[in-house]
Structures are given as C-alpha cells and as structure tokens.
Design an enzyme around this catalytic site. Structure first.
Site, PDB file in Angstrom:
ATOM      1  N   HIS A 107      -8.444   9.317  25.817  1.00 53.93           N
ATOM      2  CA  HIS A 107      -8.517  10.438  24.908  1.00 53.93           C
ATOM      3  C   HIS A 107      -8.328  12.062  25.891  1.00 53.93           C
ATOM      4  O   HIS A 107      -7.903  12.815  25.413  1.00 53.93           O
ATOM      5  CB  HIS A 107      -9.870  10.490  24.471  1.00 53.93           C
ATOM      6  CG  HIS A 107     -10.208   9.504  23.467  1.00 53.93           C
ATOM      7  ND1 HIS A 107     -11.147   8.456  23.830  1.00 53.93           N
ATOM      8  CD2 HIS A 107      -9.873   9.064  22.164  1.00 53.93           C
ATOM      9  CE1 HIS A 107     -11.293   7.637  22.736  1.00 53.93           C
ATOM     10  NE2 HIS A 107     -10.509   7.731  21.810  1.00 53.93           N
ATOM     11  N   GLY A 136     -14.561   9.698  18.803  1.00 57.00           N
ATOM     12  CA  GLY A 136     -15.635   9.699  19.632  1.00 57.00           C
ATOM     13  C   GLY A 136     -15.622   8.748  20.599  1.00 57.00           C
ATOM     14  O   GLY A 136     -14.486   7.817  20.750  1.00 57.00           O
ATOM     15  N   ASP A 179      -1.830   3.510  19.340  1.00 58.23           N
ATOM     16  CA  ASP A 179      -2.089   3.139  17.786  1.00 58.23           C
ATOM     17  C   ASP A 179      -0.394   3.529  17.357  1.00 58.23           C
ATOM     18  O   ASP A 179      -0.376   4.589  16.538  1.00 58.23           O
ATOM     19  CB  ASP A 179      -2.995   4.015  17.043  1.00 58.23           C
ATOM     20  CG  ASP A 179      -4.392   3.802  17.911  1.00 58.23           C
ATOM     21  OD1 ASP A 179      -5.040   2.669  17.355  1.00 58.23           O
ATOM     22  OD2 ASP A 179      -4.879   4.388  18.711  1.00 58.23           O
TER      23      ASP A 179
HETATM   24  P1  AMP Z   1      -9.439   6.783  18.471  1.00 57.39           P
HETATM   25  O1  AMP Z   1     -10.929   7.740  18.859  1.00 57.39           O
HETATM   26  O2  AMP Z   1      -9.640   5.378  18.653  1.00 57.39           O
HETATM   27  O3  AMP Z   1      -9.279   7.218  16.751  1.00 57.39           O
HETATM   28  O4  AMP Z   1      -8.494   7.631  19.249  1.00 57.39           O
HETATM   29  C1  AMP Z   1      -8.075   8.943  19.096  1.00 57.39           C
HETATM   30  C2  AMP Z   1      -6.542   9.054  19.783  1.00 57.39           C
HETATM   31  O5  AMP Z   1      -6.771   8.650  21.016  1.00 57.39           O
HETATM   32  C3  AMP Z   1      -5.410   8.212  18.798  1.00 57.39           C
HETATM   33  O6  AMP Z   1      -4.400   9.288  18.798  1.00 57.39           O
HETATM   34  C4  AMP Z   1      -5.448   7.243  19.876  1.00 57.39           C
HETATM   35  O7  AMP Z   1      -4.124   6.488  19.678  1.00 57.39           O
HETATM   36  C5  AMP Z   1      -5.500   7.989  21.269  1.00 57.39           C
HETATM   37  N1  AMP Z   1      -5.970   6.971  22.419  1.00 57.39           N
HETATM   38  C6  AMP Z   1      -6.644   5.997  22.119  1.00 57.39           C
HETATM   39  N2  AMP Z   1      -6.728   5.209  23.370  1.00 57.39           N
HETATM   40  C7  AMP Z   1      -5.944   5.359  23.934  1.00 57.39           C
HETATM   41  C8  AMP Z   1      -5.151   5.282  25.234  1.00 57.39           C
HETATM   42  N3  AMP Z   1      -5.702   4.466  25.917  1.00 57.39           N
HETATM   43  N4  AMP Z   1      -4.073   5.848  25.725  1.00 57.39           N
HETATM   44  C9  AMP Z   1      -3.652   7.160  24.985  1.00 57.39           C
HETATM   45  N5  AMP Z   1      -4.115   7.315  24.037  1.00 57.39           N
HETATM   46  C10 AMP Z   1      -5.299   6.604  23.347  1.00 57.39           C
END
Ligand code: AMP
Length: 283
Positions: free
Chosen positions: A36, A30, A152
């Site tokens: 995202h 979220g 990540d």
């Molecule tokens: P999170 O909500 O932080 O768990 O992220 C969900 C997904 O979005 C994960 O696969 C992250 O690697 C990806 N994500 C988060 N930030 C970025 C970004 N700046 N660029 C690309 N993917 C992202």
C-alpha cells in the site's frame, strides 16, 4: 494530514484543495503494508507538491463473499494513519460501513464479462462489491487519477472496464506488486498464515517464475498450469483454487501468442486464500 470520517467532512476538506492541482486517490481496506505504501508514494509523486493525495481506508463488507474472511480481516487504524502520514498523504477518508451504505440500498454494479473468470468464478458477487465501492469513492472524491495494484490484476482490469464503459473521467494507474525478500507478495492476509504455511508460501512466486521461463521456452499453457498446480498442491494443507494462463487484457483464452499473457492463481493455505500473478510473453 487531515482525516475525514464522514462524506460531509470529506467534501468540505477537499473543496479548497481541488483548484491546486491533481487529486490522486488510493483506495484501500486498511491493515496497510509496504505494498500500500508504494501506491501512496506513487500517488504523492503523481500529485506533485501542489496536488492532493487522498487515501481511503474502508473494509468494504459488500465485496466479501465469505463472512469468516471479513471477520478475520486485520484492522490496524492507528498504524494505518502513521503509514499514510509517512507517505505524504494529505487526506484520509475512513468512513464506517453504516455511513457508506444506506440501509435500504438497492443499487448494484455489475461487470458481466471480465468478472466471470478467475477470482470472479470462485467469489460470487465479489467484483460487483468492488465496483460499487470504487464507484462510490470516485463520486465522493472526484479524483483526477486513481492508483490500484497489479497484485489484484483482475480487479484493475475490471475497474478499467468500468471507467471506460461508464465514461468516468478518471485516469487509472496500475502499480507493480511489492514482495517480501523471499518472493511472497505482500498482503494484509499474510499475518493470518500459520508459521508452516508462511514458510511454504514463497513456492507461489517460484512456481510463477518457472511458469514464465516455460512460457518463454514455448511450453503449452495447459502443461504450464498443471505444473504450477502440482507444485502448490504438494504442500500439506494447500488447495489450489485456480491457476490459469490467460490473455492479460481480455482475461480470456490466449488467442494470439504475440500479446501479453498472464498467469493468475489463487490458493488456500489452510484458511487463508492467497492470490498472485505474473505477466508472460513468448520471447
Ligand atoms: P486492499 O487493501 O487489499 O484492497 O489493497 C488496496 C490496494 O493496494 C489495491 O489496489 C491492491 O492491489 C494494492 N496492493 C495490495 N497488496 C499489494 C502489493 N503487494 N503490491 C502492490 N499493490 C498491492
């Protein structure tokens, strides 16, 4: 767009959609931003007009090794639903922690190699929590494909290992990092940066670009990492957790300079831990 709050709702909403085409899952915690959104749009393209895009929004308590970080994590559910809608998501799964996990849960998921380095070394239990929740989401959604960001990088490598080692029949896709115009990688945690640290944070990207040039020029990995650490540590209130140059596939020491390398780093900007990385090659 449909929204499922329980596993039962998810299963019944998904059942009629499966036969239509691919089911593409994008797991998130979220506080959705443009990073995202790029994953969600990629999922839409992959699923095609007939397929189904599922986004999960679940702030997974099991992957937090720091209670303060969990408590301070931004939550913007209404806005998140708008982002999902505008990116062409078909189904959003938004369970509560109490619904996701049984009180007497006694199963754990452990990856024992890639999880021991980089973020895994400083966040004990973090990747076990990630593997557990992603495995559950895979079982619940049973997607054909899932998309994860290279932001990540270690997480993606570990999940690829989980899928390979457990024969999970899902194709994983890595998506490029989305950045602010000044180079800072988008992150849900960026809103917690002080104005001073927000202004200083693009130094992360600049130091990674300098590292890429230095690696291409033949500099030694140790010198490159030391330069990155020195640049970032010079910023008031910044503490580098790690900056390491590793083999991009094994996340271990570089044994063959013809293979793709990765410089990954984590640094505390005050109370906020930021991560970033860059792929490197000698030519
Ligand atoms: P999170 O909500 O932080 O768990 O992220 C969900 C997904 O979005 C994960 O696969 C992250 O690697 C990806 N994500 C988060 N930030 C970025 C970004 N700046 N660029 C690309 N993917 C992202």
């Amino acid at each position: 767009m449909q929204t499922a709050y329980t596993k039962e709702e998810l299963r019944s909403m998904l059942a009629p959609l499966r036969a239509r085409g691919p089911v593409v899952l994008v797991p998130t915690m979220g506080a959705l931003h443009e990073g995202h959104a790029s994953l969600l749009r990629q999922a839409r393209r992959l699923a095609g007009a007939e397929g189904t895009v599922v986004a999960s929004i679940f702030l997974n308590p099991v992957q937090f090794d720091n209670a303060g970080d969990l408590a301070a994590y931004p939550q913007t559910p209404r806005q998140d639903l708008h982002v999902c809608e505008s990116c062409g998501v078909d189904l959003v799964f938004m369970p509560t922690p109490g619904h996701m996990y049984s009180k007497d849960r006694s199963m754990a998921m452990e990856e024992t190699c890639l999880s021991t380095v980089l973020c895994g070394a400083s966040r004990p239990g973090h990747f076990a929590g990630v593997c557990l929740v992603v495995c559950k989401l895979f079982n619940l959604v049973q997607p054909t494909d899932a998309i994860f960001g290279k932001k990540d990088y270690q997480q993606l490598a570990i999940l690829r290992r989980m899928v390979r080692d457990l024969d999970i029949p899902i194709t994983l896709h890595g998506a490029e990092i989305v950045r602010e115009a000044d180079g800072l990688a988008l992150s849900s945690r960026n809103v917690r940066l002080s104005p001073e640290h927000r202004a200083a944070a693009p130094a992360i990207r600049r130091s990674l670009l300098a590292a890429r040039a230095a690696y291409a020029a033949g500099d030694a990995p140790g010198d490159i990492c030391a330069a990155v650490k020195a640049t970032l540590s010079a910023i008031p209130g910044v503490r580098v957790d790690y900056a390491e140059l590793v083999d991009a596939a094994t996340l271990g020491p570089i044994s063959d300079e013809n293979r793709l390398a990765l410089l990954a780093l984590a640094a505390w900007f005050g109370e906020v831990r930021l991560i970033d990385n860059i792929e490197l090659s000698r030519s």
